[in-house]
Design an enzyme around this catalytic site. Structure first.
Site, PDB file in Angstrom:
ATOM      1  N   ASP A 211       0.344   3.377 -11.178  1.00  0.00           N
ATOM      2  CA  ASP A 211       0.700   2.002 -10.832  1.00  0.00           C
ATOM      3  C   ASP A 211       0.916   1.167 -12.103  1.00  0.00           C
ATOM      4  O   ASP A 211       0.130   1.267 -13.056  1.00  0.00           O
ATOM      5  CB  ASP A 211      -0.447   1.413 -10.000  1.00  0.00           C
ATOM      6  CG  ASP A 211      -0.083   0.100  -9.346  1.00  0.00           C
ATOM      7  OD1 ASP A 211       0.885   0.076  -8.587  1.00  0.00           O
ATOM      8  OD2 ASP A 211      -0.773  -0.908  -9.606  1.00  0.00           O
ATOM      9  N   GLU A 276       5.101   4.222 -12.609  1.00  0.00           N
ATOM     10  CA  GLU A 276       5.844   3.028 -12.180  1.00  0.00           C
ATOM     11  C   GLU A 276       6.105   2.240 -13.458  1.00  0.00           C
ATOM     12  O   GLU A 276       5.196   1.627 -14.017  1.00  0.00           O
ATOM     13  CB  GLU A 276       5.044   2.185 -11.188  1.00  0.00           C
ATOM     14  CG  GLU A 276       5.873   1.004 -10.688  1.00  0.00           C
ATOM     15  CD  GLU A 276       5.055  -0.100 -10.023  1.00  0.00           C
ATOM     16  OE1 GLU A 276       5.650  -0.897  -9.288  1.00  0.00           O
ATOM     17  OE2 GLU A 276       3.845  -0.201 -10.258  1.00  0.00           O
TER      18      GLU A 276
HETATM   19  C1  GLC Z   1       2.510  -2.038  -7.983  1.00  0.00           C
HETATM   20  C2  GLC Z   1       2.385  -1.700  -6.514  1.00  0.00           C
HETATM   21  C3  GLC Z   1       2.235  -2.971  -5.739  1.00  0.00           C
HETATM   22  C4  GLC Z   1       0.970  -3.673  -6.182  1.00  0.00           C
HETATM   23  C5  GLC Z   1       0.977  -3.896  -7.687  1.00  0.00           C
HETATM   24  C6  GLC Z   1      -0.385  -4.265  -8.193  1.00  0.00           C
HETATM   25  O1  GLC Z   1       3.658  -2.717  -8.282  1.00  0.00           O
HETATM   26  O2  GLC Z   1       3.494  -0.934  -6.113  1.00  0.00           O
HETATM   27  O3  GLC Z   1       2.214  -2.759  -4.357  1.00  0.00           O
HETATM   28  O4  GLC Z   1       0.844  -4.903  -5.543  1.00  0.00           O
HETATM   29  O5  GLC Z   1       1.347  -2.729  -8.393  1.00  0.00           O
HETATM   30  O6  GLC Z   1      -1.243  -3.172  -8.179  1.00  0.00           O
END
Ligand code: GLC
Length: 538
Positions: A211, A276
């Site tokens: 994440d 991500e």
């Molecule tokens: C990422 C996740 C999202 C979340 C954020 C904070 O972007 O995909 O859903 O709110 O991180 O953890």
């Protein structure tokens, strides 16, 4: 330890995930086995065959660890357990075993940028300025005017700093105040995550979705971010966040060192690391997949984009060229409005979504579908009072938030669409029969079969994703075409038919719309808003 020995999808030194397509499960809304309205691991296990039938070979499960749920699981209070709402560790092990039987690999969603404020580390950290975990988080004295120490803002609205009245210091949170950011310059944090990675690998995980991987390290001097544009006073949190150049809170040069270490920790398990990574340029993104770091990084811009063909084409081409095999392509996720809605709704949105997705699937890397994308779903209809995303609830409705893509997976026609015997946690209108898995399985014209055919074509013709891509020069910027070894593809996102000379006779191996292309030809004409794949015959 995960058994990856039989997972090779390509011979030789190619990693086990080579050529695979991934599938994102938003655990809260996938399948509920208990009737409490919240999706769980047992419910998911019972539906793994759907994912396998579709042809995906990797499944990413959004966070299922214990969490107070302020950000629906992305606020973790214990990294080495399962939230009772989602099941138990035994359920996880069972799920992995069943997945492996189906030739599916499982990615755990790890949230290293921040913990929940209920995590024992933060409970200790905030208890006293001298506590053992104080330096596990970012603390700073107020600015001279008593306000936050710098101008950083939260993704979810307001400053990225909250005052702890007891100590008189602020702590940093790039998301909610209930999601304090960990201090990744502290070696104790780094070591704690080594253990967490090993824990999940030992429990059977085949890898991790990481994440907000780009935001772990912060500038040590906590410098202000430059302002790049002014926004209206009533602008939503995303517009405010994007009005800064995030030079000091995101994507620090040494951030990647964390993942080089994670690679060493997880290498003995053969684990896949998917980040991500949301950074300003494709080149910055590609740094994360340098040898010894991550395997792939999500490319999220298409999942936010509206239907602007030339922009989409440029976006995908540029990202591919910067990182030809390291991208996890997306057109949808639990964080964005569904592409069918963004691209015009109904059959038009479905046609465009499939055409654009098929373009992505010809660009190497490991593309991911998001649950329900294969059904051609539009965003769910919700009453404003039922919305649950903090982007909406914490900003007085100033920004719509992400609930539209997070409603229950429609398995069958009827109550709760077969998702739960109870009331789904997110109250959304029931989907019509033709949007359910059960209906679409029996209807060969349905999106479900088109997405399955897309994955099957990519699997059957490995050159489509594995051979070097040679772009074919076109006179239009709303379309793209390329040759890959024995294969070729034409993605025509524009409104006019597109004729391309492939140089020799080809057969069509996939077409995103029935009338997309004439078969067995060297000069092919691809219909508007459609994508086709070809295999060389001569
Ligand atoms: C990422 C996740 C999202 C979340 C954020 C904070 O972007 O995909 O859903 O709110 O991180 O953890």
């Amino acid at each position: 330890m995960a058994d990856n020995s039989s997972a090779g999808v390509a011979p030789g030194p190619a990693p086990w995930w080579s050529g695979a397509v991934g599938y994102e499960v938003y655990i809260r809304s996938f399948a509920d086995s208990t009737g409490d309205g919240v999706g769980d691991l047992r419910g998911m296990e019972a539906h793994l065959d759907h994912i396998a039938w579709l042809g995906a070979r990797i499944v990413w499960i959004t966070p299922f660890m214990p969490s107070p749920g302020f950000d629906h699981g992305y606020d973790v209070s214990d990294y080495c357990d399962i939230d009772p709402a989602h099941g138990t560790l035994d359920d996880f092990r069972r799920l992995v075993d069943r997945a492996h039987e189906l030739d599916l690999r499982v990615l755990v969603d790890l949230v290293p940028n921040h913990t929940s404020s209920a995590h024992p580390w933060f409970v200790d950290a905030i208890s006293s300025i001298d506590s053992a975990h104080r330096d596990w988080y970012h603390w700073a004295d107020p600015a001279p005017d008593g306000g936050p120490p710098n101008n950083w803002v939260s993704h979810f609205g307001g400053p990225a700093w909250t005052l702890d009245p007891t100590s008189g210091q602020y702590y940093c949170h790039l998301f909610l105040p209930e999601q304090p950011d960990l201090n990744w310059s502290n070696p104790a944090v780094v070591e704690a995550f080594d253990d967490i990675l090993r824990f999940w690998c030992e429990a059977g995980a085949d890898g991790f979705r990481i994440d907000v991987a780009h935001s772990l390290r912060k500038h040590p001097d906590l410098l202000d971010n430059p302002v790049v544009r002014t926004v209206d006073p009533d602008a939503g949190p995303t517009a405010v966040f994007e009005s800064f150049s995030h030079d000091h809170d995101l994507d620090q040069d040494d951030n990647i060192e964390i993942f080089r270490r994670w690679r060493q920790v997880t290498e003995p398990y053969g684990a896949m690391l998917v980040g991500e990574v949301n950074v300003p340029t494709p080149e910055r993104s590609a740094r994360y997949t340098a040898p010894g770091a991550l395997d792939t990084v999500f490319y999220l811009r298409p999942a936010w984009a509206d239907w602007e063909p030339a922009t989409l084409v440029a976006m995908l081409r540029t990202m591919h060229d910067a990182d030809p095999n390291g991208v996890s392509w997306t057109m949808n996720s639990h964080d964005t409005s569904r592409s069918v809605s963004r691209f015009g709704g109904g059959d038009l949105g479905r046609r465009r979504s499939l055409a654009a997705t098929a373009f992505e699937f010809a660009l190497g890397g490991v593309p991911f579908l998001y649950q329900g994308e294969e059904l051609g779903l539009v965003d769910a209809t919700l009453d404003p009072g039922d919305r649950a995303d903090p982007i909406w609830t914490r900003n007085a409705g100033g920004e719509a938030g992400r609930d539209g893509s997070r409603s229950a997976m429609p398995w069958t026609p009827g109550p709760a669409n077969g998702f739960s015997s109870g009331t789904p946690w997110l109250a959304a209108a029931e989907r019509p029969a033709d949007e359910t898995v059960a209906y679409q399985r029996g209807s060969t014209e349905a999106p479900l079969h088109a997405y399955r055919a897309l994955i099957a074509a990519r699997d059957a013709h490995g050159d489509l994703h594995a051979a070097p891509l040679e772009w074919i020069v076109l006179e239009r910027d709303d379309a793209a075409a390329g040759r890959r070894g024995s294969c070729a593809f034409v993605a025509n996102l524009g409104t006019e038919p597109l004729t391309v000379d492939l140089g020799c006779v080809h057969e069509v191996v996939f077409a995103s719309a029935p009338e997309a292309v004439a078969a067995d030809a060297s000069v092919v004409t691809v219909a508007p808003e459609s994508t086709a794949y070809f295999r060389r015959l001569s």
